[in-house]
Design a protein around this motif. Structure first.
Motif, short mmCIF file in Angstrom:
data_model
loop_
_atom_site.label_atom_id
_atom_site.label_comp_id
_atom_site.label_asym_id
_atom_site.label_seq_id
_atom_site.Cartn_x
_atom_site.Cartn_y
_atom_site.Cartn_z
N LEU A 1 1.55 -1.03 -0.02
CA LEU A 1 0.10 -0.15 -0.40
C LEU A 1 0.78 1.54 -0.18
CD1 LEU A 1 -2.82 -0.75 2.95
CD2 LEU A 1 -2.41 -1.55 0.10
N ASP A 2 0.05 2.20 -0.91
CA ASP A 2 1.43 3.93 -0.92
C ASP A 2 0.51 4.24 -0.83
OD1 ASP A 2 2.74 5.40 -1.54
OD2 ASP A 2 2.60 5.48 -3.92
N PHE A 3 0.14 5.62 0.41
CA PHE A 3 -0.69 5.89 0.95
C PHE A 3 0.22 7.19 0.85
CE2 PHE A 3 -0.82 2.37 3.97
CZ PHE A 3 -2.44 2.61 4.16
N LYS A 4 -0.53 8.34 -0.25
CA LYS A 4 -0.44 9.64 -0.58
C LYS A 4 -2.58 10.85 -0.29
CE LYS A 4 2.99 9.13 -3.85
NZ LYS A 4 3.48 8.90 -4.93
N LEU A 5 -1.94 11.92 0.51
CA LEU A 5 -2.98 12.89 0.56
C LEU A 5 -3.48 12.84 -0.33
CD1 LEU A 5 -1.69 15.18 2.76
CD2 LEU A 5 -3.23 13.57 3.54
N ALA A 6 -4.57 13.47 -1.47
CA ALA A 6 -5.49 13.15 -2.53
C ALA A 6 -4.94 14.39 -2.98
CB ALA A 6 -7.12 13.30 -2.11
N ASP A 7 -4.68 15.57 -2.41
CA ASP A 7 -4.77 16.81 -3.01
C ASP A 7 -2.77 16.74 -3.04
OD1 ASP A 7 -3.96 17.62 -0.24
OD2 ASP A 7 -4.81 19.13 -0.04
N ASP A 8 -2.11 15.60 -3.27
CA ASP A 8 -0.12 15.16 -2.88
C ASP A 8 -0.06 16.21 -4.46
OD1 ASP A 8 1.94 15.05 -3.90
OD2 ASP A 8 1.93 13.32 -2.25
N PRO A 9 0.84 17.40 -4.52
CA PRO A 9 0.86 17.79 -5.99
C PRO A 9 1.73 16.66 -6.99
CG PRO A 9 2.04 18.99 -4.07
CD PRO A 9 1.64 17.96 -3.74
#
Length: 435
Positions: free
Chosen positions: A58-66
């Protein structure tokens, strides 16, 4: 000389560079998880840990990550996408609505979870995938007969649903005993999309409305039209899960006790964890995934595959079908697999017999029609990946020296011919020698 040596040095590093920037191996089963807030990693950790225990990275990232991107150098970096970001108005980086749809069109899997604060972006994704969320942004699912009993009566927006789709391949063979806790928004299936299915439905008494205000208009979604969780298997076998509740995946709902209104049964634990886990296995092709190998055919009594057949030849056809069990390929056993011998339309349609070890076979006679035919196997069954394959083979007529010398059905014509000759001979003899 120095420039030549520098060029050679650069060339020596090219294999290393190509390896370093090559896309991830699809067998690594990488999933991109987009979140509104990193706190969801802890509040929904049971679900994430269940995926990791099954071998997913799993690669977790914020949805608004630029820096968000799904592909690099034309290759996708992930095998699946989980959108736990219902509040996001726009994704960061190169990710947008079109990129998500292209990701699905390329055969990758998707889980979308919405809630009361679902943005237009999430709603538009649902619309493109064949479901329509309630247009009222303040509406939630309400059910005054199938709600979850709690210490405070509340507004009956915490639903206890046990109306599951009847499919072992989608939800597993172990029956889900406890109801599913659901708190979120309703959606309906687009009638124009025949591929989307309800997996968890609301009861006939459910409706979608704003619980804190009285409306003069009747609810737009009521009863059997309300879907809580739906799935879609696209024609390219990409699988999608759409849920109107993000809380349904949470640890709190996983471990909560549940009692459905009107029932005396009290379950120490809801069915959410089993339901979500089994459904995610289907979405990510750990169950219900088929493959076909060794499609072959030959004349009866021979072994080698011919370049063409002659009309009325007897032939044997066989194919092997296997199902992925999550760890290995196992023989797929069914009694409804068919083969067509096809040219513009099927001239032969045969149901294949199985040896219970993955091999399907049949025998038939080539029709008395010559041309370019196809062996076609098209298999569509609820919950399983669709199989569609074909193999082309020409069929020729008899050569001039391959026809029978005497045809039984032509004996009357043979007799008529010899009778005519004999009659002409007798007539000529009488005419010439009789005075």
């Amino acid at each position: 000389m120095r420039s030549i040596s520098s060029f050679i040095t650069v060339l020596s590093f090219l294999p290393l560079l190509c390896h370093s920037f090559s896309p991830e191996n699809p067998t690594d089963r990488r999933l991109l998880v987009l979140l509104d807030d990193f706190s969801l990693k802890s509040s929904h950790s049971i679900f994430f840990h269940s995926l990791q225990s099954r071998g997913f990275e799993l690669d977790f990232k914020l949805a608004d990550d630029p820096k968000l991107t799904l592909q690099r150098y034309g290759q996708y970096l992930y095998d699946g996408l989980i959108l736990f970001s219902p509040n996001t108005d726009s994704f960061g980086g190169s990710l947008n609505l079109g990129a998500v749809l292209d990701f699905v069109d390329s055969g990758h899997d998707l889980i979308v979870a919405a809630d009361l604060s679902a943005s237009d972006l999430i709603r538009n994704i649902g619309t493109e995938l064949g479901v329509d969320f309630d247009e009222d942004p303040s509406a939630v699912v309400i059910d005054h007969t199938s709600y979850a009993v709690s210490e405070t009566e509340g507004d009956h927006t915490l639903i206890a649903s046990d109306d599951f789709i009847q499919s072992d391949v989608i939800l597993g063979q172990t029956k889900i005993e406890a109801p599913i806790l659901f708190k979120g928004i309703a959606h309906s299936l687009n009638a124009a999309n025949s591929l989307v299915l309800k997996v968890l439905s609301a009861s006939p008494s459910a409706y979608s409305s704003n619980p804190s205000s009285k409306s003069s208009q009747p609810p737009s979604l009521t009863g059997s039209t309300v879907s809580l969780v739906s799935v879609l298997q696209a024609r390219n076998n990409a699988r999608i899960m759409i849920s109107g509740s993000l809380d349904m995946f949470s640890n709190r709902f996983f471990v909560s006790a549940v009692q459905k209104a009107g029932s005396t049964n009290i379950y120490k634990k809801s069915g959410n964890q089993q339901f979500v886990s089994e459904l995610s296995k289907w979405v990510f092709h750990e169950r219900g995934h088929l493959k076909v190998v060794n499609l072959g055919h030959h004349k009866v009594g021979e072994v080698d595959e011919p370049a063409m057949y002659r009309i009325k030849d007897d032939l044997d056809f066989s194919v092997e079908i296997y199902e992925w069990s999550g760890n290995s390929w196992e023989p797929y056993v069914a009694n409804d697999v068919q083969v067509q011998f096809y040219m513009m339309s099927p001239y032969v349609l045969k149901t294949l017999a199985t040896n219970q070890k993955g091999l399907y076979s049949t025998s038939f006679k080539v029709p008395d029609v010559y041309g370019v035919f196809q062996f076609k196997v098209e298999y569509h069954r609820l919950g399983y990946t669709s199989l569609s394959l074909s193999k082309q083979i020409p069929v020729r007529p008899f050569r001039h020296n391959e026809y029978d010398r005497f045809i039984t059905t032509a004996f009357p014509y043979y007799g008529a011919s010899f009778t005519t000759v004999a009659g002409f001979f007798i007539f000529s003899f009488i005419f010439l020698y009789n005075k």
